[in-house]
Write a protein that holds these residues in place. Structure first.
Motif, mmCIF file in Angstrom:
data_model
loop_
_atom_site.group_PDB
_atom_site.id
_atom_site.type_symbol
_atom_site.label_atom_id
_atom_site.label_comp_id
_atom_site.label_asym_id
_atom_site.label_seq_id
_atom_site.Cartn_x
_atom_site.Cartn_y
_atom_site.Cartn_z
ATOM 1 N N THR A 1 0.829 -1.208 0.000
ATOM 2 C CA THR A 1 0.000 0.000 0.000
ATOM 3 C C THR A 1 0.859 1.254 0.000
ATOM 4 O OG1 THR A 1 -1.781 -1.152 1.170
ATOM 5 C CG2 THR A 1 -1.793 1.251 1.242
ATOM 6 N N VAL B 1 0.741 1.531 7.949
ATOM 7 C CA VAL B 1 1.053 2.013 6.602
ATOM 8 C C VAL B 1 1.911 3.267 6.667
ATOM 9 C CG1 VAL B 1 0.085 2.884 4.445
ATOM 10 C CG2 VAL B 1 -1.032 0.993 5.629
ATOM 11 N N ILE C 1 -5.049 -1.954 -3.114
ATOM 12 C CA ILE C 1 -4.049 -2.856 -3.676
ATOM 13 C C ILE C 1 -4.564 -4.273 -3.889
ATOM 14 C CG2 ILE C 1 -2.231 -1.521 -2.564
ATOM 15 C CD1 ILE C 1 -1.915 -4.248 -0.813
ATOM 16 N N ILE D 1 -5.901 6.266 0.697
ATOM 17 C CA ILE D 1 -6.237 4.842 0.748
ATOM 18 C C ILE D 1 -7.573 4.636 1.462
ATOM 19 C CG2 ILE D 1 -3.861 4.058 0.617
ATOM 20 C CD1 ILE D 1 -3.933 3.653 3.667
#
Length: 311
Positions: A131, A157, A256, A235
């Motif tokens: 990601t 992340v 993803i 995201i």
């Protein structure tokens, strides 16, 4: 084998530790004995049914889509892996997952586990690492000399994104709460912003790219921080294209899939000392409800990992 499954969508009460058969493998698959898996927000979003229309699963469903383990069997068409190889993967989200003692994975979705870290650390890396890479390297195309704002820098992340951006030669501004300042600064940030005490517009000079890992008001406030031609990559939710165009900037959205070539790059960075996964909490399979509760709280530092079996 033991596996954590859901038989219907719902809250943490639908998580069930079941005894089920070890999965068969297709000719192009490997059977991986799971040493560790990790928790991601997508896990409990699937569990709750939030993604049911976009990605309908058949029940019962084994959750979890991060894994580090050892190849236990190979399909007849598999040539790149042998029994005993240590691998890690972010498998296909549409299939049964990795909260289990064994999982069947397409051979092409696996990469060689980084040599210099444990299976627990390796299991924390695939989904979050892919990601961060696709957002910062592929979509924002971060390069040396740029300034980048990473939101939630202490998260699974965000902590990886900081390191990737630094490795690319960019200047990194990162937000987190004050209690996580030491961790975030240890990752090499150039400016730390405590979002609990500081207004972004007051604290942050214009940047070339924003990595939005929070959405909502944070995404909205971040538009004003971009230089002309800059990009905000999210995201959480696709940025408003009309808003971006009106401000002379761009938006990007990342969701993803499996990406073994990126896992190979991440493993090389880890083994070269340029990337460090952050594991904030470990749980046993039996404690999966507690692990989901921590993930849902939004207060996890780094990644939450399930320890499943011995290496």
């Amino acid at each position: 084998m033991k596996a954590v499954r859901i038989h219907q969508y719902g809250g943490r009460e639908v998580l069930s530790l079941d005894e089920i058969p070890v999965p068969d493998i297709a000719p192009d698959e490997v059977l991986v004995r799971v040493v560790a898996a990790s928790i991601n927000p997508v896990d409990w979003k699937v569990r709750a049914g939030y993604l049911a229309q976009m990605m309908p699963h058949q029940m019962p469903l084994t959750l979890g889509w991060d894994v580090s383990g050892v190849v236990a069997a190979v399909g007849s068409q598999v040539t790149q892996w042998q029994v005993g190889d240590a691998v890690y993967s972010r498998p296909d989200l549409a299939r049964n997952g990795t909260y289990a003692e064994f999982v069947a994975i397409r051979a092409g979705e696996c990469a060689r586990k980084p040599r210099t870290i444990s299976h627990v650390e390796a299991a924390s890396l695939p989904l979050a690492g892919i990601t961060a890479w696709e957002a910062m390297m592929d979509t924002a195309r971060v390069r040396a000399g740029q300034r980048v704002l990473v939101h939630a820098g202490s998260g699974g992340v965000g902590s990886l994104a900081i390191q990737l951006v630094k490795a690319a030669g960019a200047t990194v501004v990162a937000t987190a709460s004050g209690r996580n300042r030491a961790l975030v600064e240890s990752l090499g940030v150039d400016q730390f912003v405590d979002y609990t005490t500081t207004t972004l517009l007051e604290a942050v000079e214009p940047v070339d790219a924003v990595f939005d890992t929070i959405g909502g008001e944070v995404q909205e406030a971040s538009w004003s921080l971009l230089k002309p031609g800059g990009i905000q990559v999210s995201i959480i939710s696709p940025p408003d294209e009309a808003r971006a165009a009106a401000m002379g900037v761009r938006g990007g959205f990342v969701f993803i899939g499996p990406n073994a070539p990126v896992l190979d790059k991440l493993a090389g960075m880890v083994d070269g000392g340029r990337l460090r996964p952050i594991v904030g909490a470990e749980f046993a399979l039996e404690d999966i409800a507690q692990a989901h509760a921590l993930s849902e709280s939004g207060r996890a530092v780094g990644k939450i990992v399930l320890y499943v079996g011995k290496p």
